[in-house]
Design an enzyme around this catalytic site. Sequence first.
Site, PDB file in Angstrom:
ATOM      1  N   GLU A  86      68.245  30.077  -0.340  1.00 23.99           N
ATOM      2  CA  GLU A  86      68.292  30.427   1.083  1.00 23.99           C
ATOM      3  C   GLU A  86      67.121  30.612   1.688  1.00 23.99           C
ATOM      4  OE1 GLU A  86      71.043  30.692   2.895  1.00 23.99           O
ATOM      5  OE2 GLU A  86      72.664  30.329   1.320  1.00 23.99           O
ATOM      6  N   THR A 102      71.331  34.063  -4.511  1.00 16.66           N
ATOM      7  CA  THR A 102      70.826  32.675  -4.653  1.00 16.66           C
ATOM      8  C   THR A 102      69.371  32.608  -5.307  1.00 16.66           C
ATOM      9  OG1 THR A 102      72.428  31.717  -3.162  1.00 16.66           O
ATOM     10  CG2 THR A 102      70.295  30.584  -3.618  1.00 16.66           C
ATOM     11  N   THR A 135      56.723  29.742  -1.743  1.00 19.23           N
ATOM     12  CA  THR A 135      56.429  29.866  -0.450  1.00 19.23           C
ATOM     13  C   THR A 135      54.978  30.555  -0.236  1.00 19.23           C
ATOM     14  OG1 THR A 135      56.918  30.655   1.802  1.00 19.23           O
ATOM     15  CG2 THR A 135      57.910  31.736  -0.096  1.00 19.23           C
ATOM     16  N   ASP A 136      54.296  30.560   0.865  1.00 20.66           N
ATOM     17  CA  ASP A 136      53.220  31.393   0.879  1.00 20.66           C
ATOM     18  C   ASP A 136      53.585  32.727   1.504  1.00 20.66           C
ATOM     19  OD1 ASP A 136      53.954  30.654   3.770  1.00 20.66           O
ATOM     20  OD2 ASP A 136      52.143  29.918   4.139  1.00 20.66           O
ATOM     21  N   GLU A 137      54.890  32.829   1.939  1.00 25.84           N
ATOM     22  CA  GLU A 137      55.176  34.052   2.291  1.00 25.84           C
ATOM     23  C   GLU A 137      55.220  35.114   1.433  1.00 25.84           C
ATOM     24  OE1 GLU A 137      58.578  33.950   5.145  1.00 25.84           O
ATOM     25  OE2 GLU A 137      58.254  32.171   5.943  1.00 25.84           O
ATOM     26  N   TYR A 183      63.903  37.337   3.054  1.00 24.74           N
ATOM     27  CA  TYR A 183      63.653  36.059   2.283  1.00 24.74           C
ATOM     28  C   TYR A 183      62.418  36.172   1.342  1.00 24.74           C
ATOM     29  CZ  TYR A 183      61.648  31.593   1.880  1.00 24.74           C
ATOM     30  OH  TYR A 183      60.966  30.212   1.714  1.00 24.74           O
ATOM     31  N   LYS A 187      62.027  35.457  -2.703  1.00 22.04           N
ATOM     32  CA  LYS A 187      61.168  34.497  -3.206  1.00 22.04           C
ATOM     33  C   LYS A 187      59.861  34.910  -4.286  1.00 22.04           C
ATOM     34  CE  LYS A 187      61.250  30.384  -2.498  1.00 22.04           C
ATOM     35  NZ  LYS A 187      62.002  29.240  -3.326  1.00 22.04           N
ATOM     36  N   ARG A 247      51.141  29.991  12.119  1.00 18.87           N
ATOM     37  CA  ARG A 247      51.677  29.556  11.124  1.00 18.87           C
ATOM     38  C   ARG A 247      50.599  28.304  10.510  1.00 18.87           C
ATOM     39  NH1 ARG A 247      53.743  33.711  10.950  1.00 18.87           N
ATOM     40  NH2 ARG A 247      55.788  34.156  10.583  1.00 18.87           N
ATOM     41  N   HIS A 317      57.857  40.758  11.735  1.00 19.89           N
ATOM     42  CA  HIS A 317      57.362  39.334  11.965  1.00 19.89           C
ATOM     43  C   HIS A 317      55.881  39.353  11.460  1.00 19.89           C
ATOM     44  CE1 HIS A 317      57.100  35.926  14.857  1.00 19.89           C
ATOM     45  NE2 HIS A 317      57.020  35.349  13.730  1.00 19.89           N
ATOM     46  N   TYR A 374      71.660  35.047  19.346  1.00 17.93           N
ATOM     47  CA  TYR A 374      70.788  34.903  20.512  1.00 17.93           C
ATOM     48  C   TYR A 374      71.449  35.274  21.743  1.00 17.93           C
ATOM     49  CZ  TYR A 374      67.557  32.921  17.174  1.00 17.93           C
ATOM     50  OH  TYR A 374      66.988  32.738  15.759  1.00 17.93           O
TER      51      TYR A 374
HETATM   52  P1  NAD Z   1      66.909  24.368   2.936  1.00 18.21           P
HETATM   53  O1  NAD Z   1      67.413  25.336   3.344  1.00 18.21           O
HETATM   54  O2  NAD Z   1      66.480  23.057   3.843  1.00 18.21           O
HETATM   55  O3  NAD Z   1      67.516  23.585   1.539  1.00 18.21           O
HETATM   56  C1  NAD Z   1      68.125  24.380   0.768  1.00 18.21           C
HETATM   57  C2  NAD Z   1      68.899  23.837  -0.107  1.00 18.21           C
HETATM   58  O4  NAD Z   1      69.474  24.328  -1.202  1.00 18.21           O
HETATM   59  C3  NAD Z   1      70.315  23.038   0.659  1.00 18.21           C
HETATM   60  O5  NAD Z   1      70.386  21.954   0.231  1.00 18.21           O
HETATM   61  C4  NAD Z   1      71.269  23.982   0.350  1.00 18.21           C
HETATM   62  O6  NAD Z   1      72.629  23.481   0.191  1.00 18.21           O
HETATM   63  C5  NAD Z   1      70.977  24.354  -1.329  1.00 18.21           C
HETATM   64  N1  NAD Z   1      71.316  25.626  -1.736  1.00 18.21           N
HETATM   65  C6  NAD Z   1      71.184  26.853  -1.217  1.00 18.21           C
HETATM   66  N2  NAD Z   1      71.906  27.916  -2.279  1.00 18.21           N
HETATM   67  C7  NAD Z   1      72.377  27.091  -3.099  1.00 18.21           C
HETATM   68  C8  NAD Z   1      73.133  27.489  -4.246  1.00 18.21           C
HETATM   69  N3  NAD Z   1      73.278  29.010  -4.472  1.00 18.21           N
HETATM   70  N4  NAD Z   1      73.195  26.650  -5.410  1.00 18.21           N
HETATM   71  C9  NAD Z   1      72.708  25.281  -5.054  1.00 18.21           C
HETATM   72  N5  NAD Z   1      72.177  24.930  -4.002  1.00 18.21           N
HETATM   73  C10 NAD Z   1      71.888  25.793  -3.050  1.00 18.21           C
HETATM   74  O7  NAD Z   1      65.167  24.637   2.315  1.00 18.21           O
HETATM   75  P2  NAD Z   1      63.819  23.802   2.535  1.00 18.21           P
HETATM   76  O8  NAD Z   1      63.557  24.294   3.687  1.00 18.21           O
HETATM   77  O9  NAD Z   1      64.086  22.737   2.096  1.00 18.21           O
HETATM   78  O10 NAD Z   1      63.157  24.520   1.541  1.00 18.21           O
HETATM   79  C11 NAD Z   1      63.123  24.414  -0.030  1.00 18.21           C
HETATM   80  C12 NAD Z   1      62.580  25.172  -0.925  1.00 18.21           C
HETATM   81  O11 NAD Z   1      61.213  25.225  -0.546  1.00 18.21           O
HETATM   82  C13 NAD Z   1      63.082  26.578  -0.843  1.00 18.21           C
HETATM   83  O12 NAD Z   1      62.823  27.163  -2.152  1.00 18.21           O
HETATM   84  C14 NAD Z   1      61.764  27.186   0.145  1.00 18.21           C
HETATM   85  O13 NAD Z   1      61.895  28.622  -0.205  1.00 18.21           O
HETATM   86  C15 NAD Z   1      60.675  26.659  -0.287  1.00 18.21           C
HETATM   87  N6  NAD Z   1      59.835  26.480   0.753  1.00 18.21           N
HETATM   88  C16 NAD Z   1      60.028  25.967   2.110  1.00 18.21           C
HETATM   89  C17 NAD Z   1      59.214  25.795   2.978  1.00 18.21           C
HETATM   90  C18 NAD Z   1      59.476  25.228   4.311  1.00 18.21           C
HETATM   91  O14 NAD Z   1      58.729  25.464   5.548  1.00 18.21           O
HETATM   92  N7  NAD Z   1      60.536  25.072   4.468  1.00 18.21           N
HETATM   93  C19 NAD Z   1      57.827  26.245   2.706  1.00 18.21           C
HETATM   94  C20 NAD Z   1      57.553  26.480   1.332  1.00 18.21           C
HETATM   95  C21 NAD Z   1      58.376  26.762   0.570  1.00 18.21           C
HETATM   96  O1  DAU Z   2      55.596  29.945   5.467  1.00 16.81           O
HETATM   97  C1  DAU Z   2      56.551  28.913   4.681  1.00 16.81           C
HETATM   98  C2  DAU Z   2      57.964  29.206   5.148  1.00 16.81           C
HETATM   99  O2  DAU Z   2      57.819  28.758   6.524  1.00 16.81           O
HETATM  100  C3  DAU Z   2      58.987  28.765   4.370  1.00 16.81           C
HETATM  101  O3  DAU Z   2      58.975  29.678   3.044  1.00 16.81           O
HETATM  102  C4  DAU Z   2      60.290  29.267   4.914  1.00 16.81           C
HETATM  103  O4  DAU Z   2      61.363  28.833   4.328  1.00 16.81           O
HETATM  104  C5  DAU Z   2      60.300  28.560   6.427  1.00 16.81           C
HETATM  105  O5  DAU Z   2      61.568  28.806   6.954  1.00 16.81           O
HETATM  106  C6  DAU Z   2      59.196  28.878   7.178  1.00 16.81           C
HETATM  107  O6  DAU Z   2      58.893  30.152   7.594  1.00 16.81           O
HETATM  108  P1  DAU Z   2      59.043  30.845   9.154  1.00 16.81           P
HETATM  109  O7  DAU Z   2      59.680  32.025   9.358  1.00 16.81           O
HETATM  110  O8  DAU Z   2      57.434  30.814   9.302  1.00 16.81           O
HETATM  111  O9  DAU Z   2      59.498  29.709  10.139  1.00 16.81           O
HETATM  112  P2  DAU Z   2      60.459  29.314  11.325  1.00 16.81           P
HETATM  113  O10 DAU Z   2      60.487  28.045  11.387  1.00 16.81           O
HETATM  114  O11 DAU Z   2      61.571  30.320  11.190  1.00 16.81           O
HETATM  115  O12 DAU Z   2      59.372  30.118  12.452  1.00 16.81           O
HETATM  116  C7  DAU Z   2      58.074  29.667  12.581  1.00 16.81           C
HETATM  117  C8  DAU Z   2      57.457  30.777  13.490  1.00 16.81           C
HETATM  118  O13 DAU Z   2      57.940  30.759  14.680  1.00 16.81           O
HETATM  119  C9  DAU Z   2      57.628  32.292  13.251  1.00 16.81           C
HETATM  120  O14 DAU Z   2      56.395  32.906  13.585  1.00 16.81           O
HETATM  121  C10 DAU Z   2      59.017  32.508  13.898  1.00 16.81           C
HETATM  122  C11 DAU Z   2      58.870  31.812  15.140  1.00 16.81           C
HETATM  123  N1  DAU Z   2      60.072  31.543  16.038  1.00 16.81           N
HETATM  124  C12 DAU Z   2      60.932  31.014  15.145  1.00 16.81           C
HETATM  125  C13 DAU Z   2      62.268  30.482  15.405  1.00 16.81           C
HETATM  126  C14 DAU Z   2      63.386  29.996  14.819  1.00 16.81           C
HETATM  127  C15 DAU Z   2      60.242  31.579  17.215  1.00 16.81           C
HETATM  128  O15 DAU Z   2      59.240  32.218  18.030  1.00 16.81           O
HETATM  129  N2  DAU Z   2      61.496  31.275  17.647  1.00 16.81           N
HETATM  130  C16 DAU Z   2      62.503  30.911  16.970  1.00 16.81           C
HETATM  131  O16 DAU Z   2      63.653  30.721  17.639  1.00 16.81           O
END
Ligand code: NAD
Ligand code: DAU
Length: 375
Positions: A86, A102, A135-137, A183, A187, A247, A317, A374
């Site tokens: 997630e 998850t 993630t960096d978070e 979240y 992680k 970010r 935040h 929202y």
């Molecule tokens: P995403 O939400 O787009 O995709 C997650 C996928 O995992 C989906 O296909 C979902 O169906 C699957 N999934 C969720 N719960 C599951 C479960 N219980 N069993 C099997 N599959 C399941 O996520 P993303 O943005 O592609 O991120 C992928 C990974 O990278 C995550 O681990 C996230 O923490 C990490 N990450 C994401 C970012 C980012 O900016 N998006 C940055 C750094 C790290």
């Molecule tokens: O840093 C890596 C992370 O980046 C990943 O681990 C996460 O899975 C990924 O979702 C992302 O997290 P953020 O919270 O940084 O991403 P998001 O796109 O939700 O938000 C980016 C920034 O924008 C954050 O400061 C919140 C802000 N934001 C986001 C949304 C969705 C808004 O201002 N308005 C919005 O509607």
Amino acid sequence: MKRKILITGGAGFIGSHVVRLFVNKYPEYNIVNLDKLTYAGNLANLKDIEDKSNYTFVKADIADFDCIRRIISEYQIDGIIHLAAESHVDRSIKDPFTFARTNVMGTLSLLQAAKEYWESLPEKYTGKLFYHISTDEVYGALELTHPKGVPAPFTTKASSKDDMAYGTEFFLETTKYNPHSPYSASKASSDHFVRAYHDTYGMPSIVTNCSNNYGPYQFPEKLIPLFINNIRHGKPLPVYGKGENVRDWLFVEDHARAIDLIFHRGEIAETYNIGGFNEWKNIDIIKVVINTVDRLLGNSPGHSYGLITYVADRLGHDMRYAIDSRKLQSELGWEPSLQFEEGIEKTVRWYLDNQDWLDNVTSGEYRQYYEGMYK
Ligand code: NAD
Ligand code: DAU
């Protein structure tokens, strides 16, 4: 060597890019994509490779231990790239239990299933790898000590035009974990379990921590695709707080290339930070997105600025994320391939060229969630 690789979360945003890269680049490997297909998982993301002979999709939940155990042994898996999670911070604030189930229990179930299978083989852990994508978070938030930006200390191809950093501190591989959201706490916990399995049982593992990804196939609840979609519908663009949070953005294909490199050449038990030294304040990146969408839609410059709507801030935040990826750059020679302007242009074009994809994923369960949130 013929590898049998399990990629979890391969139907999601980053996972689909990783699956595509591995299936196309390594025809001699068997790639098994395991995904539960939650709202974020979409097999349409993989239409172009679904018929390849080295690709198999399995619908399963990583938290279902018996099922995962069966799959790992049935496909004789020798490498795992674990992305399933997630992933949306706002959802974790509303529903933390799903994130613990998850991200924590799911990762533990994969670790234990891999441990049991690999320990049952004559060669045990030799040639095996559990690669956990994080993630960096998990490092928490950095201070915004230079709100107007200072020259970035390191330059890479992905840097923004002005090459700015918004503080002098960066996340290093040695930075102490300090997660703030449900979240990032989930992680962080999963990262600790991966390292515990290495330290306790000798599980060969690697953890990488990446900054914010952007690009095609990202679910439109995350900032960039949400705003592209809202601009095209003339809907408000909800900016949290003052829009000053920072970010560090990386094009998703550059993350996938880093994963490929680290999977094949990374050192067991190491951690690598992945990022492009590409910091942006939210409000600045939002203006870049608006300008790009308006230009590509043929609107007059500034046409959609009126959609910017400041809303209540996200709880807890995090102010600033900024990754120092010099270890990955110097040890494995990775660097981002795209200038940021190029990446944004490619991304906006993709969403505008794939409006059916956007319409499809914004119907049903997602719409209910989004509107409830929202209003
Ligand atoms: P995403 O939400 O787009 O995709 C997650 C996928 O995992 C989906 O296909 C979902 O169906 C699957 N999934 C969720 N719960 C599951 C479960 N219980 N069993 C099997 N599959 C399941 O996520 P993303 O943005 O592609 O991120 C992928 C990974 O990278 C995550 O681990 C996230 O923490 C990490 N990450 C994401 C970012 C980012 O900016 N998006 C940055 C750094 C790290
Ligand atoms: O840093 C890596 C992370 O980046 C990943 O681990 C996460 O899975 C990924 O979702 C992302 O997290 P953020 O919270 O940084 O991403 P998001 O796109 O939700 O938000 C980016 C920034 O924008 C954050 O400061 C919140 C802000 N934001 C986001 C949304 C969705 C808004 O201002 N308005 C919005 O509607």
